[in-house]
Design a protein around this motif. Structure first.
Motif, PDB file in Angstrom:
ATOM      1  N   LEU A 222      79.172  20.787  28.448  1.00  0.00           N
ATOM      2  CA  LEU A 222      79.530  22.174  28.703  1.00  0.00           C
ATOM      3  C   LEU A 222      80.257  22.807  27.520  1.00  0.00           C
ATOM      4  CD1 LEU A 222      80.621  22.032  32.455  1.00  0.00           C
ATOM      5  CD2 LEU A 222      78.561  23.091  31.514  1.00  0.00           C
ATOM      6  N   ALA A 223      81.093  22.038  26.830  1.00  0.00           N
ATOM      7  CA  ALA A 223      81.812  22.593  25.678  1.00  0.00           C
ATOM      8  C   ALA A 223      80.836  23.034  24.594  1.00  0.00           C
ATOM      9  CB  ALA A 223      82.794  21.562  25.131  1.00  0.00           C
ATOM     10  N   ARG A 224      79.805  22.240  24.338  1.00  0.00           N
ATOM     11  CA  ARG A 224      78.801  22.607  23.339  1.00  0.00           C
ATOM     12  C   ARG A 224      77.956  23.788  23.843  1.00  0.00           C
ATOM     13  NH1 ARG A 224      75.536  20.041  19.457  1.00  0.00           N
ATOM     14  NH2 ARG A 224      74.331  21.694  18.443  1.00  0.00           N
ATOM     15  N   PHE A 231      80.349  31.859  23.459  1.00  0.00           N
ATOM     16  CA  PHE A 231      81.708  31.972  23.980  1.00  0.00           C
ATOM     17  C   PHE A 231      82.696  31.370  22.977  1.00  0.00           C
ATOM     18  CE2 PHE A 231      78.972  31.802  27.761  1.00  0.00           C
ATOM     19  CZ  PHE A 231      79.423  32.911  28.463  1.00  0.00           C
ATOM     20  N   ALA A 232      83.957  31.771  23.091  1.00  0.00           N
ATOM     21  CA  ALA A 232      84.965  31.246  22.174  1.00  0.00           C
ATOM     22  C   ALA A 232      85.193  29.758  22.399  1.00  0.00           C
ATOM     23  CB  ALA A 232      86.279  32.011  22.348  1.00  0.00           C
ATOM     24  N   ASP A 233      85.166  29.332  23.661  1.00  0.00           N
ATOM     25  CA  ASP A 233      85.371  27.926  24.014  1.00  0.00           C
ATOM     26  C   ASP A 233      84.969  27.738  25.474  1.00  0.00           C
ATOM     27  OD1 ASP A 233      87.506  29.045  25.463  1.00  0.00           O
ATOM     28  OD2 ASP A 233      88.953  28.573  23.888  1.00  0.00           O
ATOM     29  N   GLN A 234      85.114  26.515  25.975  1.00  0.00           N
ATOM     30  CA  GLN A 234      84.693  26.237  27.352  1.00  0.00           C
ATOM     31  C   GLN A 234      85.509  27.009  28.391  1.00  0.00           C
ATOM     32  OE1 GLN A 234      84.212  22.088  28.278  1.00  0.00           O
ATOM     33  NE2 GLN A 234      83.994  22.456  30.483  1.00  0.00           N
ATOM     34  N   SER A 245      79.291  35.852  37.987  1.00  0.00           N
ATOM     35  CA  SER A 245      78.362  35.262  38.953  1.00  0.00           C
ATOM     36  C   SER A 245      79.018  34.721  40.216  1.00  0.00           C
ATOM     37  CB  SER A 245      77.588  34.117  38.288  1.00  0.00           C
ATOM     38  OG  SER A 245      78.436  33.001  38.066  1.00  0.00           O
ATOM     39  N   THR A 246      80.330  34.482  40.199  1.00  0.00           N
ATOM     40  CA  THR A 246      81.107  33.786  41.234  1.00  0.00           C
ATOM     41  C   THR A 246      80.824  32.291  41.257  1.00  0.00           C
ATOM     42  OG1 THR A 246      79.659  33.925  43.197  1.00  0.00           O
ATOM     43  CG2 THR A 246      81.003  35.875  42.674  1.00  0.00           C
ATOM     44  N   LEU A 247      79.977  31.795  40.377  1.00  0.00           N
ATOM     45  CA  LEU A 247      79.640  30.376  40.313  1.00  0.00           C
ATOM     46  C   LEU A 247      80.287  29.746  39.086  1.00  0.00           C
ATOM     47  CD1 LEU A 247      75.837  30.696  41.115  1.00  0.00           C
ATOM     48  CD2 LEU A 247      77.637  30.039  42.713  1.00  0.00           C
ATOM     49  N   THR A 248      80.410  28.426  39.095  1.00  0.00           N
ATOM     50  CA  THR A 248      80.920  27.721  37.926  1.00  0.00           C
ATOM     51  C   THR A 248      79.767  27.408  36.977  1.00  0.00           C
ATOM     52  OG1 THR A 248      80.589  25.522  38.876  1.00  0.00           O
ATOM     53  CG2 THR A 248      82.688  26.627  39.368  1.00  0.00           C
ATOM     54  N   PRO A 249      80.041  27.212  35.692  1.00  0.00           N
ATOM     55  CA  PRO A 249      78.971  26.814  34.772  1.00  0.00           C
ATOM     56  C   PRO A 249      78.260  25.546  35.213  1.00  0.00           C
ATOM     57  CG  PRO A 249      80.886  27.534  33.532  1.00  0.00           C
ATOM     58  CD  PRO A 249      81.310  27.482  34.974  1.00  0.00           C
ATOM     59  N   ALA A 250      78.998  24.577  35.754  1.00  0.00           N
ATOM     60  CA  ALA A 250      78.372  23.322  36.179  1.00  0.00           C
ATOM     61  C   ALA A 250      77.380  23.557  37.316  1.00  0.00           C
ATOM     62  CB  ALA A 250      79.445  22.319  36.599  1.00  0.00           C
TER      63      ALA A 250
END
Length: 263
Positions: A222-224, A231-234, A245-250
């Protein structure tokens, strides 16, 4: 965003059925970026998340033509299982002249096309209602748009330039000079063409780059992924994705990854 506001059980629209995009014919390419259809799965009613993309769409749904304005955050419309939605995504800058309405008036709204006073709406809806199946309706939808496009002027070139800059991972310098505008003029034109300012459009298009990476990859950390999307960072990615989106990246990666699509 507080965890209580998240809807991690929601399905992104791409996972809630069979979504297909089509390149518009040459006669429509100045007015529409994509034609599309979305056949939802049968079964229990699902919470479907429609996430912002910086566009405005014209839809054929539930027997009528509806304009879906640009969104700032995910929308959760109630769509019946097994329904088929047919749509056309306006090209940057094309929606406002078609509708004779600035898109700032349509942010987060779904409005019947008839409310805009277009004289061809009733005829188009009647012809679409007579179609025997979704395939025939999709083909007719495209032909009706071609008929309507004959009387429409091409959108202002400035809209495509602004959109392309927002869509770039590193927006080109000198945009104001290229457009011959001040900051205030750019903001006003962005609100007219897209519904919100250039910074919001950049934020939404960065989110869309993240979604595109999720569709193509399933093993990148996810960081990459955050850095590749711009994005600036994770933590920045987690915050922005959650707000849009109300969702997490994962959760999004799990829904859109190549592995999930293969399943």
């Amino acid at each position: 965003m507080a965890s209580g506001r998240r809807k991690d059980t929601a399905l992104l629209a791409a996972r809630a059925g069979r979504y297909r995009e089509y390149a518009p014919p040459p006669t429509l390419r100045h007015h529409f970026s994509r034609l599309w259809s979305h056949a939802l799965h049968d079964g229990p009613l699902a919470m479907v998340a429609i996430v912002p993309d910086g566009y405005c769409d014209l839809l054929w749904i539930d027997g009528r033509l509806v304009v879906a304005g640009p969104d700032r955050a995910a929308a959760f419309p109630v769509i019946q299982p097994g329904a088929t939605v047919i749509g056309a995504r306006f090209a940057p800058g094309a929606a406002a002249p078609w509708l004779e309405t600035p898109l700032s008036a349509l942010v987060g709204c779904s409005v019947p096309l008839a409310d805009f006073g277009r004289k061809d709406t009733a005829e188009f809806e009647a012809r679409l209602a007579d179609c025997p199946d979704p395939s025939a309706a999709t083909a007719l939808f495209g032909r009706l748009l071609e008929e309507a496009a004959r009387d429409e002027e091409e959108p202002a070139r400035e809209a495509a330039v602004i959109f392309a800059a927002a869509d770039s991972r590193r927006p080109a310098p000198g945009l104001l000079d290229r457009l011959g505008m001040s900051e205030r003029q750019l903001r006003r034109r962005c609100h007219h063409h897209f519904g919100y300012g250039a910074k919001t459009l950049e934020r939404i298009r960065r989110f869309q780059r993240f979604l595109d990476l999720c569709r193509r990859l399933d093993t990148m950390p996810l960081a990459r992924l955050a850095l590749e999307a711009g994005f600036a960072d994770q933590p920045h990615m987690t915050r922005e994705v959650g707000e849009l989106s109300t969702l997490t990246p994962a959760v999004i990666l799990d829904q859109l990854s190549m592995r999930q699509r293969a399943d």
